[in-house]
Enzyme design. Structure first.
Site, short mmCIF file in Angstrom:
data_model
loop_
_atom_site.label_atom_id
_atom_site.label_comp_id
_atom_site.label_asym_id
_atom_site.label_seq_id
_atom_site.Cartn_x
_atom_site.Cartn_y
_atom_site.Cartn_z
N LYS A 1 62.43 46.13 10.47
CA LYS A 1 62.06 47.13 11.46
C LYS A 1 60.66 47.69 11.16
CE LYS A 1 65.23 49.65 13.61
NZ LYS A 1 66.24 50.65 13.95
N GLU B 1 68.94 67.17 17.72
CA GLU B 1 68.00 66.56 18.66
C GLU B 1 68.67 66.43 20.03
OE1 GLU B 1 64.70 65.65 18.46
OE2 GLU B 1 65.17 65.46 20.58
N PHE B 2 67.93 66.77 21.09
CA PHE B 2 68.51 66.73 22.44
C PHE B 2 67.86 65.69 23.34
CE2 PHE B 2 68.96 71.06 20.77
CZ PHE B 2 70.34 71.16 20.78
N LEU B 3 67.05 64.80 22.76
CA LEU B 3 66.38 63.83 23.62
C LEU B 3 67.39 62.95 24.34
CD1 LEU B 3 66.43 60.68 22.42
CD2 LEU B 3 64.84 61.64 20.80
N GLU C 1 67.76 59.16 25.97
CA GLU C 1 67.08 57.86 26.01
C GLU C 1 66.58 57.60 27.42
OE1 GLU C 1 69.40 54.76 24.13
OE2 GLU C 1 69.84 56.10 22.47
N PHE D 1 75.10 65.94 36.34
CA PHE D 1 75.76 64.65 36.12
C PHE D 1 76.90 64.48 37.12
CE2 PHE D 1 74.49 63.82 31.45
CZ PHE D 1 73.18 63.73 31.87
N CYS E 1 75.58 58.61 22.27
CA CYS E 1 75.83 60.03 22.02
C CYS E 1 77.12 60.58 22.62
CB CYS E 1 74.64 60.85 22.48
SG CYS E 1 73.19 60.57 21.48
N1 LIG Z 1 69.97 57.96 20.40
C1 LIG Z 1 70.00 59.13 21.00
O1 LIG Z 1 69.81 59.25 22.21
C2 LIG Z 1 70.25 60.38 20.20
C3 LIG Z 1 69.94 61.63 20.78
C4 LIG Z 1 70.17 62.77 20.03
C5 LIG Z 1 70.73 62.69 18.76
N2 LIG Z 1 71.04 61.46 18.26
C6 LIG Z 1 71.60 61.42 16.89
O2 LIG Z 1 70.53 61.12 16.01
C7 LIG Z 1 70.99 60.28 14.93
C8 LIG Z 1 70.20 58.98 14.91
O3 LIG Z 1 70.46 58.29 16.10
P1 LIG Z 1 69.63 57.00 16.53
O4 LIG Z 1 70.11 56.62 17.90
O5 LIG Z 1 68.18 57.22 16.29
O6 LIG Z 1 70.18 55.94 15.46
P2 LIG Z 1 69.64 54.47 15.17
O7 LIG Z 1 70.79 53.70 14.70
O8 LIG Z 1 68.82 53.98 16.34
O9 LIG Z 1 68.59 54.67 13.98
C9 LIG Z 1 68.95 55.05 12.68
C10 LIG Z 1 67.98 54.40 11.72
O10 LIG Z 1 68.25 54.89 10.40
C11 LIG Z 1 68.01 53.84 9.50
N3 LIG Z 1 68.66 54.13 8.21
C12 LIG Z 1 69.99 54.19 7.93
N4 LIG Z 1 70.16 54.48 6.62
C13 LIG Z 1 68.94 54.63 6.08
C14 LIG Z 1 68.45 54.93 4.78
N5 LIG Z 1 69.30 55.12 3.75
N6 LIG Z 1 67.13 55.01 4.59
C15 LIG Z 1 66.26 54.80 5.61
N7 LIG Z 1 66.65 54.49 6.86
C16 LIG Z 1 67.98 54.41 7.10
C17 LIG Z 1 68.58 52.62 10.22
O11 LIG Z 1 68.07 51.41 9.68
C18 LIG Z 1 68.11 52.87 11.65
O12 LIG Z 1 66.85 52.27 11.90
C19 LIG Z 1 72.49 60.11 15.18
O13 LIG Z 1 73.19 61.08 14.45
C20 LIG Z 1 72.63 60.33 16.66
O14 LIG Z 1 73.92 60.80 17.00
C21 LIG Z 1 70.80 60.31 18.93
#
Ligand SMILES: NC(=O)c1ccc[n+]([C@@H]2O[C@H](COP(=O)([O-])OP(=O)(O)OC[C@H]3O[C@@H](n4cnc5c(N)ncnc54)[C@H](O)[C@@H]3O)[C@@H](O)[C@H]2O)c1
Length: 463
Positions: A35, A161-163, A165, A261, A272
């Protein structure tokens, strides 16, 4: 300010780039070397795409990388040493029982604690900010893990975080609100300084306790998921009684108290809503057994699972069984403008069709690669993958298919060339999982049509 963001996924990458854009000095860390290589290759012009699809993100990342405000590494030690504020933005998927899997959060906390033990002339103080969605009291778990690893000073803040996608860059640059949970005045004041560039008359920073901040995220997503679920209950009812939800909605939406919604479909998906609602039920239920009756919230998940499979019984009946028949599925992402396929209706449809012995030709403008990867990891589906093909053209998917299922509202699917659709399908049948097709047009062309919140065309009864 010097910031490290651990986890460079949908949240970490976008938020990291947004911090860099307001002139903070950001280092993004991921443990997946491929990545980080991908990101560096993009920034150095060796490839055009980022690991995630998000409007305006390529520009934001490239500009800030070029200005040397945004860097990428796999070395957490280097990042922790440099940074004053360290964000945890790793995944928190659901466990089998629905509770939150905190393995990544725990691992990162331990790694941060260890990385804080470097030589320094000045006293070391860091703020560890939990951005991942985590159950209440996780801040304490993170605190305890780090305390075991280091004697240096630190505080743990909770900053959900409230973003959303598909509009993540906009959401991070102009957040609806900034929630910071901390009991510590010093940490609060540093967090205020960090977020000051994002603050204006409409965007405020809400300070509260860690537990309250942790609960804001779950509560907000449960509200939103409930809106989708209730919408679909009402839309299903409209179909059954012969009303079109779109018309009904016009009369409902005029009430300003009704939310956003409100469009009928095959339920919510993504990384999420399903996960966060499940975690609210199962992580908190086990946290304090019996204190809260969460049956109502459980119904949201049950209704949503049923909604994803809405077309399956009707297809079974219409085709007198699905075994050996070919279907086209348009859409594998959980919504347009993302390549995230987690828990999407399209993925559900593909899996269920394969498990019922059908062949599937699938098309998605951006999510095919992710979909195939996720399906190849699914033990139940793996033996059936030879009956699945992904094609790079939406019309190609229709060849030799008995009908097409529209699972997400990408713009390309809203108004396809219906003559072509009719000519390519074995028989012109549309299962419109998003109620986006102009029914007048397809009626004239002689399609059979099944919608979610609209009566079926040709008077076919689902019962
Ligand atoms: N995706 C969304 O829309 C969204 C919105 C708000 C909140 N969240 C929350 O935010 C958090 C992250 O979500 P996401 O969608 O970005 O997840 P994701 O799976 O896309 O990304 C997580 C990243 O963390 C990395 N990772 C895991 N363990 C690691 C470590 N020990 N060291 C370094 N990197 C490590 C993974 O390789 C991955 O790239 C979750 O708790 C999710 O619920 C997500």
């Amino acid at each position: 300010m010097k910031i490290a963001v651990i986890g460079t996924g949908y949240v970490g990458l976008v938020q990291g780039a947004a911090f860099a854009d307001v002139n903070h000095n950001v280092i993004c860390v991921d443990k997946v070397e491929a990545k980080i290589r991908h990101l560096l290759d993009f920034c150095e012009g060796k490839r055009n795409d980022l690991p995630i699809l998000e409007p305006d993100l390529p520009r934001l990342v490239k500009e800030n990388y070029d200005k040397k405000r945004l860097r990428f590494t796999t070395d957490i030690n280097e990042a922790v040493k440099e940074a004053k504020i360290i964000f945890i933005a790793v995944g928190t998927p659901s466990n089998e029982d629905g509770s939150a899997n905190l393995t990544h959060v725990r691992n990162v906390a331990a790694e941060i604690g260890e990385a804080m033990n470097y030589e320094s002339d000045a006293p070391i103080y860091k703020i560890i900010v939990n951005k991942s969605t985590v159950p209440p009291m996780t801040y304490k778990i993170v605190h305890d893990i780090i305390s075991e690893k280091t004697k240096n000073e630190f505080d743990v803040a909770s900053n959900p975080e409230f973003l959303a996608e598909g509009r993540a860059v906009k959401d991070c640059l102009r957040p609806s609100r900034i929630v910071v949970g901390t009991a510590n005045a010093k940490a609060a004041s540093i967090m205020e300084e960090l977020y000051a560039p994002f603050k204006d008359r409409e965007v405020s920073i809400l300070f509260m306790s860690n537990i309250e901040a942790e609960m804001v995220k779950y509560s907000a997503n449960t509200y939103l998921a409930a809106q989708v679920s209730l919408t679909n209950v009402l839309a299903n009812l409209c179909r059954e009684v012969g009303a079109d939800w779109r018309n009904v909605l016009e009369g409902v939406k005029k009430d300003v108290r009704v939310g956003r919604f409100v469009y009928s479909g095959l339920g919510f998906g993504g990384s999420c809503f399903p996960k966060d609602v499940r975690e609210l039920i199962y992580s908190m239920g086990s946290h304090r057994p019996g204190t809260a009756d969460l049956e109502y919230v459980k119904k949201i998940i049950e209704q949503n699972e049923a909604q994803k499979g809405l077309f399956l019984p009707v297809m079974e009946k219409y085709y007198s069984g699905l075994n050996g028949k070919r279907f086209a599925v348009w859409g594998t992402t959980f919504k347009p403008e993302t390549n995230d396929v987690r828990e999407s209706a399209g993925m559900h449809m593909i899996k269920e069709l394969l498990l019922r012995g059908a062949c599937v030709s699938a098309y998605d403008p951006s999510g095919s690669e992710q979909a195939l990867f996720a399906l190849s990891l699914d033990e139940r589906v793996k033996p059936h993958l030879s009956r699945l093909t992904f094609v790079s053209d939406m019309y190609e998917a229709l060849k030799e298919a008995e009908g097409v299922v529209i699972a997400v509202e990408w713009n390309d699917f809203r108004n396809p060339d219906f003559e072509q659709v009719k000519n390519l399908l074995k028989k012109p049948v549309i299962f419109d999982g998003k109620d986006i097709i102009s029914t007048r047009q397809i009626k004239e062309l002689g399609f059979d049509y099944f919608g979610v919140g609209r009566p079926d065309i040709l008077g076919f009864s689902r019962k």
